[in-house]
Design a protein around this motif. Structure first.
Motif, short mmCIF file in Angstrom:
data_model
loop_
_atom_site.label_atom_id
_atom_site.label_comp_id
_atom_site.label_asym_id
_atom_site.label_seq_id
_atom_site.Cartn_x
_atom_site.Cartn_y
_atom_site.Cartn_z
N ALA A 108 -3.85 -5.52 -3.96
CA ALA A 108 -2.49 -6.02 -3.24
C ALA A 108 -2.00 -7.19 -3.70
N CYS A 109 -1.08 -7.22 -4.99
CA CYS A 109 -0.82 -8.68 -5.52
C CYS A 109 0.74 -8.68 -5.91
N MET A 110 1.37 -7.93 -5.08
CA MET A 110 2.91 -8.18 -5.46
C MET A 110 3.36 -9.48 -4.66
N ASP A 111 3.90 -10.39 -5.16
CA ASP A 111 4.54 -11.45 -4.52
C ASP A 111 5.73 -11.03 -3.58
N ARG A 112 5.70 -10.92 -2.21
CA ARG A 112 6.72 -10.41 -1.92
C ARG A 112 8.00 -11.13 -1.74
N GLY A 113 7.77 -12.51 -1.97
CA GLY A 113 8.62 -13.50 -1.79
C GLY A 113 9.68 -13.43 -3.08
N LEU A 114 9.04 -13.32 -4.15
CA LEU A 114 9.79 -13.07 -5.48
C LEU A 114 10.08 -11.89 -5.92
N VAL A 125 6.58 0.23 1.05
CA VAL A 125 7.34 -0.06 -0.16
C VAL A 125 7.87 1.40 -0.91
N LEU A 126 9.16 1.41 -1.02
CA LEU A 126 9.94 2.83 -1.38
C LEU A 126 10.25 2.46 -2.82
N GLY A 127 10.71 1.32 -3.20
CA GLY A 127 11.19 1.19 -4.65
C GLY A 127 11.07 -0.26 -5.12
N ILE A 128 10.91 -0.54 -6.46
CA ILE A 128 10.43 -1.91 -6.70
C ILE A 128 11.74 -2.14 -7.97
N GLU A 129 12.74 -2.98 -7.56
CA GLU A 129 13.57 -3.44 -8.73
C GLU A 129 13.26 -4.49 -9.44
N LYS A 130 12.42 -5.50 -8.82
CA LYS A 130 11.75 -6.47 -9.90
C LYS A 130 10.25 -6.77 -9.44
N LEU A 131 9.41 -6.74 -10.27
CA LEU A 131 7.81 -7.09 -9.74
C LEU A 131 7.36 -8.17 -10.27
N VAL A 132 7.19 -9.01 -9.20
CA VAL A 132 6.45 -10.32 -9.66
C VAL A 132 4.94 -10.47 -8.95
N LEU A 133 4.00 -10.56 -9.78
CA LEU A 133 2.69 -10.77 -9.38
C LEU A 133 2.33 -12.01 -9.09
N ASP A 134 1.45 -11.89 -7.96
CA ASP A 134 0.96 -13.16 -7.35
C ASP A 134 -0.31 -13.54 -8.11
#
Length: 194
Positions: A108-114, A125-134
């Motif tokens: 679990a390393c998706m930076d939910r803020g960015l 999570v249904l869809g990801i438009e931009k993925l930023v890793l923590d």
């Protein structure tokens, strides 16, 4: 850290078929290693191309690789993943041997803020438009244990470390049917890009 990871995708070519299970896949959905004593059974998924071109990578959506890519991955001894023999049944009755990369390492390393993403009422999570890793989460995991992993927030997303991507793309002649998107350039519509 963000620049070290790539999301695997299939080539957007209609002649390269998708694959689907030809057996119950429940054992592969638990996020744990499997004890496969026989090859798993797969078949071509709909829509089946008129003249399917079997290449080095197909999507289940789990990655399914040819023997020559499997040899490269095997040498890397990737922690948290298994190469499971997979027999793909063709429409003409032929059976081709491939290798399913079963990734049971989930981080679990998706930076939910960015990151930009949509969620359902339960917070899934249904869809990801931009993925930023923590990066802090990833640094806490030894590199050897995060060479290939499933994104815990969206288990359909497989992340590959740069070293693994270089090894796979270094196969000669170059492997067909596989693309790797840098995390910064990826979103959940990447499979449909030319």
């Amino acid at each position: 850290m963000q620049g070290d990871y790539f999301v695997i995708s299939r080539a957007n070519t209609p002649a390269h078929p998708l694959l689907e299970w030809d057996q119950d896949p429940w054992e592969f959905r638990r996020g744990t290693p499997v004890a496969a004593t026989q090859p798993v059974r797969l078949r071509l998924g709909d829509p089946v191309p008129a003249s399917p071109s079997m290449v080095d990578h197909h999507s289940l959506p789990d990655p399914v690789f040819s023997g020559r890519v499997k040899e490269v991955l095997e040498r890397l001894a990737i922690s948290g993943s298994q190469l499971v023999p997979a027999d793909v049944r063709m429409p003409n009755g032929a059976v081709l041997r491939y290798w399913l990369l079963h990734t049971h390492q989930e981080i679990a390393c998706m930076d939910r803020g960015l990151s930009r993403f949509s969620i359902d009422p339960d917070g899934e999570v249904l869809g990801i438009e931009k993925l930023v890793l923590d990066s802090n989460v990833l640094r806490a995991v030894p590199e050897r244990a995060r060479l290939v992993f499933a994104l815990k927030e969206d288990l359909g997303v497989r992340l590959f470390h740069r070293s693994v991507v270089e090894a796979v793309l270094g196969v000669q002649p170059p492997p067909e049917g596989v693309r790797f998107f840098p995390v910064a350039d990826w979103d959940d519509s990447a499979d449909f890009r030319p």
